[in-house]
Design a protein around this motif. Structure first.
Motif, PDB file in Angstrom:
ATOM      1  N   MET A 229       0.853  -1.198   0.000  1.00 20.80           N
ATOM      2  CA  MET A 229       0.000   0.000   0.000  1.00 20.80           C
ATOM      3  C   MET A 229       0.881   1.238   0.000  1.00 20.80           C
ATOM      4  N   THR A 230       0.654   2.070  -0.963  1.00 21.24           N
ATOM      5  CA  THR A 230       1.445   3.291  -1.051  1.00 21.24           C
ATOM      6  C   THR A 230       0.792   4.402  -0.235  1.00 21.24           C
ATOM      7  N   THR A 231       1.607   5.180   0.438  1.00 22.09           N
ATOM      8  CA  THR A 231       1.089   6.302   1.215  1.00 22.09           C
ATOM      9  C   THR A 231       0.269   7.217   0.327  1.00 22.09           C
ATOM     10  N   ARG A 232      -0.832   7.715   0.861  1.00 21.99           N
ATOM     11  CA  ARG A 232      -1.620   8.668   0.094  1.00 21.99           C
ATOM     12  C   ARG A 232      -1.101  10.076   0.356  1.00 21.99           C
ATOM     13  N   TYR A 233      -0.611  10.730  -0.686  1.00 23.73           N
ATOM     14  CA  TYR A 233      -0.020  12.054  -0.523  1.00 23.73           C
ATOM     15  C   TYR A 233      -0.957  13.175  -0.948  1.00 23.73           C
ATOM     16  N   ALA A 234      -1.959  12.812  -1.734  1.00 20.88           N
ATOM     17  CA  ALA A 234      -2.834  13.854  -2.248  1.00 20.88           C
ATOM     18  C   ALA A 234      -3.449  14.594  -1.069  1.00 20.88           C
ATOM     19  N   ARG A 235      -3.295  15.917  -1.061  1.00 23.97           N
ATOM     20  CA  ARG A 235      -3.767  16.675   0.093  1.00 23.97           C
ATOM     21  C   ARG A 235      -5.203  17.113  -0.080  1.00 23.97           C
TER      22      ARG A 235
ATOM     23  N   LYS B 113     -10.521  13.465  -2.941  1.00 25.85           N
ATOM     24  CA  LYS B 113     -10.543  12.908  -4.292  1.00 25.85           C
ATOM     25  C   LYS B 113     -11.271  13.862  -5.244  1.00 25.85           C
ATOM     26  N   PRO B 114     -10.623  14.271  -6.316  1.00 25.14           N
ATOM     27  CA  PRO B 114     -11.260  15.228  -7.211  1.00 25.14           C
ATOM     28  C   PRO B 114     -12.544  14.654  -7.796  1.00 25.14           C
ATOM     29  N   SER B 115     -13.534  15.514  -7.892  1.00 24.97           N
ATOM     30  CA  SER B 115     -14.818  15.041  -8.392  1.00 24.97           C
ATOM     31  C   SER B 115     -14.882  15.212  -9.898  1.00 24.97           C
TER      32      SER B 115
END
Lengths: 232, 128, 600, 130
Positions: B1-7, B10-12
Motif C-alpha cells: 500500500m502506497t502512502t496517500r499524498y494527495a492533500r 478525491k477530485p470530483s
C-alpha cells in the motif's frame, strides 16, 4: 550594434498601471538580452528590476516575454531577436515589479501534482535497477527547470489560473513514466480533475516556448492517454 | 500500500471529464466525415439554389428515407452534444464566477435538450 | 524597529544541494526552515554538469580508498585526510540514497547507475582514468537539486524563498539567529534558532570570467568574516580549464571524460606535454595552467587567449587509436555524433546558442573560467564552524557546501567532488544539527539591536549621496582580481591588488543607488552584495600574497615549487573592522598519505 | 499592490506571437462557436419543415439569397477548418509522437481546407450563374 529595448515598467509603490519605457544601448550581436537589461540597470537606470541568476538557461529565473513570445532573457541573443526588442513580464501571473512576477501560484500548481518520487518499498542495499529503455521514457521531462515559460504562454492559463498548467503536468509526467515510482495512480487522479490535463487545448505555445526544448504538448498528451486507458 | 499524498479530497467529476474529452474526439472524427459529406451533398449534388420543401420532404419520404432519417438523426445528436459540450469548455475557460457559470451551464443543457427534441421530433414524425 | 519574528529549531541559509540535503535530514526530526535569496531550484547546484564521484565500481574495478587518494593528490596534499576519507567512504551510500529518492541517473546495460571518466580520478594501480563519475546526462547537478527540492516538498520543509540573509545574530559566542530581508516587501525578519547552517555557495563573481551565477557573491563567508571569524584557505580558488570563450559558461570536464581533446592554435594536442599519462584528464589546476602557458607562448587560437576543446567524433576517434584507449571489455573506444548529443545534450545546446558552434562538427572555443572556491568558512568534519586554529566550534553555527572549508578539496578540487561534498556534508550537518537541537533550548536574543545594526547598514546605502556606482567598483574589482589574483600570481601584482582593493573599499563607502523603494529592490541588494565581494576579494588577495609557494590552484611565477616544509598548512584569515587582514595558520590533518610530487 | 494578471487575457491571446498552433486554436474555437450557433438556427429552420410547407419556405431565403452567400461560405470554411483541424488534434492526441510534425500537419490542414472551400464556393457560384 545599437539596440533599442522597449521595456514594460511597473513600480507598485508609484504606478497604478504598467507603462512602456525605451532604452538604447550599445551591444554585441552575440550579447544576451539579459546582458542588455543588466547593462541598462548598471549604467542607466538602477530601478529596472528583473530576476536573473545563472545567465545560461539552467536556473530558470529570467523568463520574460521578448518580442511577443516567452523566452529566457539569457538564452536570447540580439542577433536572433534583432535590435528593436520588446520586453514585458510573462503573462498570467501577478506582476510584482517591472519584469518580476509572483511565481507563487505557479509553484502551488507544481506542488499539487506530487512532484516527488514515491516508492514505499524498503530500498535495496544498492541502487534500484532500471533498464536504459525505461530510463529514456521520462528523460525529456526531467529537463524542466520550472522557469514558467510554458505555463505562462498558455491561453487557457491566461484565462483561468485554476488550470494546473503545462509545467506541473511535465513534472507529473517525469514521475508517472518512471518505472520505479508507485505514485502514478494518485497523480493521474489529480490530473484527471476538470482543472487538470483536460484544459489543455493542444495549442503548442508551451512546446514552442520551452527553453529546454521539452515537447510539452506531447508529454501532456501522453498523460491524457494514460488517464483515458486507466479509466476505460 | 502506497502512502496517500494527495492533500485534496478525491477530485470530483474526473470520470466525466475524461469521457467528455474522449467523446469530443470520437464524435469529432465521425462528425468530420459526416459533415463534410453533408456539405458536399447539399452544395454539389443538390445545389443550394435547388433546396426547397420538396427536396427535404423527398429526402425523408423517398426510397432512401430510412437511410437519410438515420443519417440526419445521428448527425443531429452527435453535433448537438459536441457543440454544446464545446461551449461548456469555453464557459469553463472564461466564466469564473461560480454562480454565472452554473447559470450558463444550465442554459447550455436546456438548449441542448431543445435542439435534440425539436430536431428529433421533425426527423421522426415527418410524414410529408 | 519594525521586524517580523520567526522561530525554528534549525535555520538553513541557502537552498542549493548542501542546504536542501541538510534541510531534508534536519527536517525529518526537528522544525526546520530554509531561507534562500532565490527560489530553491534557481540555486547554482543546478548548473553542475558532469557527475558525482563515488567508487561504485559499476563498470570497472574501483575502491573508495582510490577515490580518497585521488582526492588527496588532487588537493595537492593540503586537504584534511580524515575528512576526505570520510567523504569518499560515504560516497557510494549517499549516491544510492539519491537514487532511492528517485534521482534519474543514466543507466548501464544491466540497469545500474552509469559512470564515466573524469579528471584526476584514476585506477591507483594502472594510473589510468577510471569511470567513477555517476551521471545523469550532463545535468547531474540539475537532477540533484530538483530531486532534493522535491523531497523537501514531500517532507514539508518550511521555505522562505527570496529572503536575503543580511546578518547572523551571534551572542555570547553562540549563533542564535539570522536577520533577513524579504526582497519582495523590503521588510526585515528575525529568525530565532537553536542551530544555523550556512550553505550560501561560492563567490566566483569576484572575477571577470566565471562559470558562477550572478548571485554567487559570497554572502555567508563575508558575514562570518565581519563577525571576526576566520576564513580558511581563501587563496585556493579553482579556475576550470574549459569555460566557454568570453562568457565563462562551464563546459563540463565530462567532454574530456568522453574523449574530448584540447587543441592549440597550431592544431596540436598539447596536454601530453603537461600530463603524459592522463593528458586532458589531469586535475583542473594542471589543465588550466597548461592552457594559460600555451596562450602565453602565442599558441592560442589566432594568437588570442583561448584554445579549442574538440569532441568531434573524427578527432576523438583518431586519438582513441593513438592512445589505444579501450573499453573495460577490451574493445577500442569509439564515439559517434549521436553519442555526443545524447551524453552532452546541454553542452551541445549551450555551444549552439552562445557561440554558434555545433560541437559534434566543430571544436569549442574555451578558456579558463573562475569556477570553485576550495576555501571558505572553516568547519570540522561534523560541519560545525570553528572559531580558530584550535578548532574550537562556535555553538549553533554550521556550514556546508562550497561556502564551507572542511577541507576536502585542499588546494584543488577534483571534478565530481563538489556534488559529493554537498550531499555528504549536507546530510552530515542535517543529522548533527537535529541531534544537537534536541538537547538544547532556545537562548534569548536581542533582536532589536540586531535589526538596528542591519537597518543602519541598509540606510548607509539607501541614503548615500556619494558619486560612486556599483558598475564602476564592481568592474574594477573584477579586473584587479583577474589580472593579479587569477591563474598565475606574483608578489608585486598581488601587493598592488591588495592596495587597489583597499582603495575600492574606501570608494564603496560613497556608493549611491537609484532605487530607494521597498518593493523588490534588487539595486539595494546588489550594492550590499558588492560589499561582500569586496571583503572576500581582499581576504583572498591577502591570503594569496602571503603563501610563498605554488600549490594546487595557487600558482606563483616567483615561487614555482610546492614548499611542504614551510607551507603545508591551512591559512586562517581574520578581517577586522578597519579592513585589516590577520593571517594565522592551522596544520593539515594527515592520516596515512605523505606528500609526493604530483604528476598525471 | 500588484498588477492584475487577469486583466486583458484577450489582448494576451491576440498579442502573443505564438506559432501556427496558437492561431489554429483561435480559429478552431471561433469556428466551433460559429458552427454551434448556426447549428441551433439550422435545427430551427429544418424544424419548420415539420410545421408546414409555408413556414419552411419563409426561411428558404437563407439558402437562396445571394447576399447571404458570403455568410454561408464563411460557415463552410469554418466547418471544414474545424473538422480538419479537429482531425489533426485527434491524430496528435492518440499518436503523441505526431506532435513532432505539428507544423507540417497544421499546414496540411490548411491545404485541404482551402481546396475543399474553393471547390464548394466554386460549385455555389456556378449554381448561381446557371
Amino acid at each position: 550594434m545599437q539596440v533599442t529595448l522597449k521595456i514594460q515598467r511597473f513600480n507598485p509603490e508609484k504606478d497604478s498601471a504598467p507603462y512602456w519605457k525605451e532604452y538604447t544601448i550599445e551591444a554585441e550581436p552575440t550579447d544576451r538580452v539579459l546582458d542588455g537589461l543588466l547593462k541598462i540597470k548598471l549604467e542607466q537606470d538602477g530601478t529596472l528590476t528583473m530576476r536573473s541568476s545563472c545567465a545560461h538557461g539552467i536556473c530558470g529565473s529570467d523568463a520574460m516575454r521578448i518580442n511577443g513570445v516567452n523566452r529566457l532573457a539569457c538564452k536570447s541573443l540580439f542577433q536572433e531577436v534583432g535590435n528593436n526588442v520588446t520586453v514585458e513580464p510573462i503573462a498570467g501571473l501577478p506582476v510584482i515589479k517591472d519584469l518580476v512576477v509572483d511565481m507563487e501560484p505557479f509553484m502551488e500548481h507544481y506542488r499539487s501534482v506530487l512532484p516527488f518520487f514515491i516508492n514505499d518499498d524498503p530500498p535495496p542495499e544498492k541502487e534500484r535497477l532500471q533498464s536504459e529503455e525505461d530510463r529514456l521514457k521520462f528523460e525529456e521531462t526531467t529537463k524542466c527547470i520550472l522557469c514558467g515559460c510554458c505555463t505562462t504562454s498558455c491561453p487557457t492559463f491566461w484565462a483561468t489560473d485554476a488550470y494546473v498548467g503545462p509545467a506541473a503536468i511535465v513534472q507529473a509526467h517525469r514521475f508517472i513514466f518512471d518505472s520505479r515510482d508507485q505514485g502514478s495512480a494518485q497523480r493521474l487522479e489529480i490530473l484527471a480533475d476538470p482543472d487538470g490535463v483536460w484544459r489543455c487545448r493542444t495549442i503548442f505555445n508551451c512546446t514552442n516556448a520551452c527553453p529546454r526544448e521539452i515537447k510539452v504538448t506531447e508529454a501532456i498528451a501522453e498523460v491524457k492517454k494514460e488517464i483515458l486507458f486507466s479509466k476505460l | 500500500m502506497t502512502t496517500r499524498y494527495a492533500r485534496t479530497p478525491k477530485p470530483s467529476g474526473s470520470t466525466f471529464e475524461v469521457l467528455s474529452w474522449f467523446y469530443m474526439r470520437a464524435s469529432g472524427a465521425l462528425l468530420a466525415l459526416m459533415v463534410v459529406f453533408h456539405l458536399i451533398w447539399m452544395h454539389y449534388v443538390i445545389g443550394l439554389t435547388n433546396i426547397d420543401f420538396d427536396v427535404i420532404a423527398g429526402r425523408w419520404t423517398g426510397p432512401g428515407g430510412i437511410f437519410w432519417r438515420s443519417y440526419d438523426l445521428t448527425l443531429l445528436i452527435l453535433a448537438s452534444l459536441h457543440g454544446m459540450n464545446g461551449i461548456r469548455f469555453v464557459t469553463d475557460d472564461y466564466i469564473h464566477n461560480r454562480g454565472w457559470r452554473a447559470v450558463v451551464k444550465a442554459l447550455i443543457a436546456l438548449v441542448l435538450l431543445l435542439m435534440v427534441v425539436f430536431g428529433g421530433l421533425v426527423i421522426f414524425t415527418f410524414n410529408g | 524597529m519594525q521586524y517580523h519574528y520567526h522561530k525554528h529549531d534549525v535555520i538553513i541559509v541557502g537552498a542549493g544541494g548542501a542546504g536542501l540535503m541538510a534541510a531534508l535530514y534536519a527536517g525529518k526530526e526537528v522544525d526546520t526552515a530554509v531561507i534562500s535569496k532565490l527560489y530553491p531550484t534557481r540555486s547554482h547546484t543546478g548548473a553542475a554538469q558532469g557527475g558525482i564521484g563515488a567508487a561504485l565500481a559499476n563498470l570497472e574495478e574501483d575502491h573508495w580508498e582510490w577515490h580518497a587518494y585521488d582526492t588527496i593528490k588532487g588537493a595537492d596534499f593540503i586537504g584534511d585526510q580524515d575528512a576526505i576519507e570520510f567523504m569518499c567512504k560515504d560516497a557510494p551510500n549517499v549516491v544510492f540514497e539519491l537514487e532511492h529518492m528517485g534521482l534519474p541517473f543514466d543507466r548501464t546495460p544491466e540497469g545500474k547507475i552509469s559512470q564515466r571518466r573524469f579528471g584526476g580520478h584514476t585506477n591507483n594501480e594502472t594510473k589510468q582514468a577510471v569511470m567513477r563519475a555517476c551521471n545523469s546526462a550532463d545535468r547531474t547537478g540539475h537532477m540533484i537539486l530538483q530531486t532534493l527540492y522535491q523531497q523537501c516538498i514531500k517532507h514539508n520543509v518550511n521555505f522562505y524563498d527570496e529572503y536575503q540573509m543580511l546578518d547572523l545574530i551571534i551572542e555570547d559566542g553562540e549563533a542564535r539567529g539570522v536577520v533577513a530581508y524579504e526582497i519582495d516587501t523590503g521588510e526585515l525578519h528575525v529568525f530565532h534558532a537553536k542551530a544555523i547552517m550556512l550553505a550560501t555557495g561560492g563567490w566566483g563573481r569576484v572575477w571577470n570570467i566565471t562559470s558562477n551565477a550572478l548571485t554567487l557573491t559570497g554572502d555567508g563567508p563575508a558575514i562570518v568574516a565581519r563577525h571576526g571569524l576566520p576564513l580558511e584557505d581563501m587563496e585556493f580558488f579553482q579556475f576550470h580549464p574549459t569555460g566557454l570563450f568570453k562568457l565563462g559558461i562551464l563546459i563540463t570536464e565530462a567532454v574530456r571524460g568522453e574523449g574530448g581533446v584540447l587543441i592549440n592554435g597550431k592544431g596540436e594536442r598539447f596536454m601530453p606535454k603537461y600530463a603524459p599519462t592522463v593528458k586532458e584528464l589531469a586535475s583542473r589546476d594542471v589543465v588550466s595552467r597548461a592552457i594559460y602557458l600555451e596562450v602565453l607562448e602565442g599558441n592560442g587560437i589566432d594568437g588570442k587567449d583561448y584554445v579549442y576543446l574538440d569532441i568531434t567524433p573524427k578527432t576523438v576517434n583518431h586519438y582513441f587509436e593513438v592512445d589505444n584507449s579501450r573499453l573495460p571489455n577490451g574493445e577500442l573506444r569509439h564515439i559517434d555524433e549521436d553519442y555526443v548529443r545524447a551524453k552532452l545534450e546541454d553542452i551541445t545546446d549551450f555551444c549552439k546558442t552562445y557561440v554558434g558552434v555545433d560541437p559534434t562538427k566543430e571544436p569549442i572555443p574555451v578558456q579558463p573560467t573562475a569556477h570553485y572556491a576550495m576555501g571558505g568558512i572553516p568547519t570540522d568534519n561534523d560541519t560545525r564552524v570553528i572559531a580558530n586554529e584550535n578548532k574550537d566550534p562556535i555553538p549553533g553555527l554550521y556550514a556546508a557546501g562550497e561556502c564551507a572549508c572542511v577541507s576536502v578539496h585542499g588546494g584543488n578540487r577534483l571534478g565530481t567532488n563538489s556534488l559529493l561534498d554537498i550531499v555528504v556534508f549536507g546530510r552530515r550537518g542535517g543529522k548533527v544539527m537535529a541531534e544537537e537541537v534536541k538537547q538544547k533550548d532556545f537562548k534569548p536574543i536581542d533582536a532589536e539591536s540586531a535589526v538596528a545594526k542591519v537597518q543602519a547598514e541598509l540606510d548607509a546605502i539607501l541614503n548615500n549621496q556619494g558619486t560612486e556606482t556599483i558598475a564602476a567598483i564592481q568592474q574594477e574589482m573584477k579586473n584587479i582580481m583577474s589580472k593579479d589574483v587569477g591563474v598565475f600570481r606574483v608578489e608585486e601584482g598581488m601587493a598592488e591588488a591588495v592596495k587597489k582593493l583597499r582603495e575600492l573599499r574606501e570608494r564603496y563607502k560613497h556608493i549611491h543607488i537609484d532605487d530607494k523603494g521597498k518593493r523588490f529592490n534588487t539595486n539595494l541588494m546588489e550594492a550590499w552584495q558588492l560589499g561582500n565581494l569586496l571583503d572576500i576579494a581582499l581576504i583572498t588577495a591577502e591570503s594569496a600574497l602571503a603563501r610563498k609557494e605554488s600549490r594546487g590552484a595557487h600558482a606563483r611565477d616567483d615561487f614555482k615549487e610546492r614548499d611542504d616544509e614551510n607551507w603545508m598548512k591551512h591559512t586562517m584569515a581574520y578581517l577586522d573592522a578597519d579592513g585589516n587582514v590577520t593571517l594565522k595558520y592551522k596544520p593539515v590533518v594527515v592520516t596515512k598519505y605523505q606528500p609526493v610530487k604530483r604528476v598525471y | 499592490m500588484s498588477a492584475n494578471p487577469k486583466k486583458g487575457f484577450v489582448s494576451s491571446t491576440l498579442s502573443y506571437k505564438g506559432g501556427i498552433g496558437h492561431w489554429s486554436w483561435i480559429l478552431h474555437r471561433l469556428g466551433g462557436l460559429g458552427i454551434a450557433f448556426f447549428l441551433i438556427l439550422h435545427i430551427l429552420d429544418i424544424f419548420m419543415v415539420g410545421v408546414s410547407r409555408a413556414a419552411f419556405e419563409e426561411l428558404l431565403f437563407i439558402y437562396h439569397e445571394p447576399l447571404l452567400r458570403p455568410v454561408i461560405w464563411a460557415l463552410v470554411f469554418g466547418v471544414f477548418y474545424h473538422a480538419l483541424n479537429g482531425l489533426r488534434i485527434i491524430i496528435q492526441d492518440f499518436w503523441p509522437h505526431m506532435f513532432r510534425y505539428q507544423k507540417q500537419l497544421a499546414t496540411t490542414v490548411w491545404v485541404i481546407v482551402i481546396v475543399l472551400t474553393v471547390f464548394l464556393v466554386g460549385v455555389d457560384i456556378a449554381g448561381m450563374l446557371a
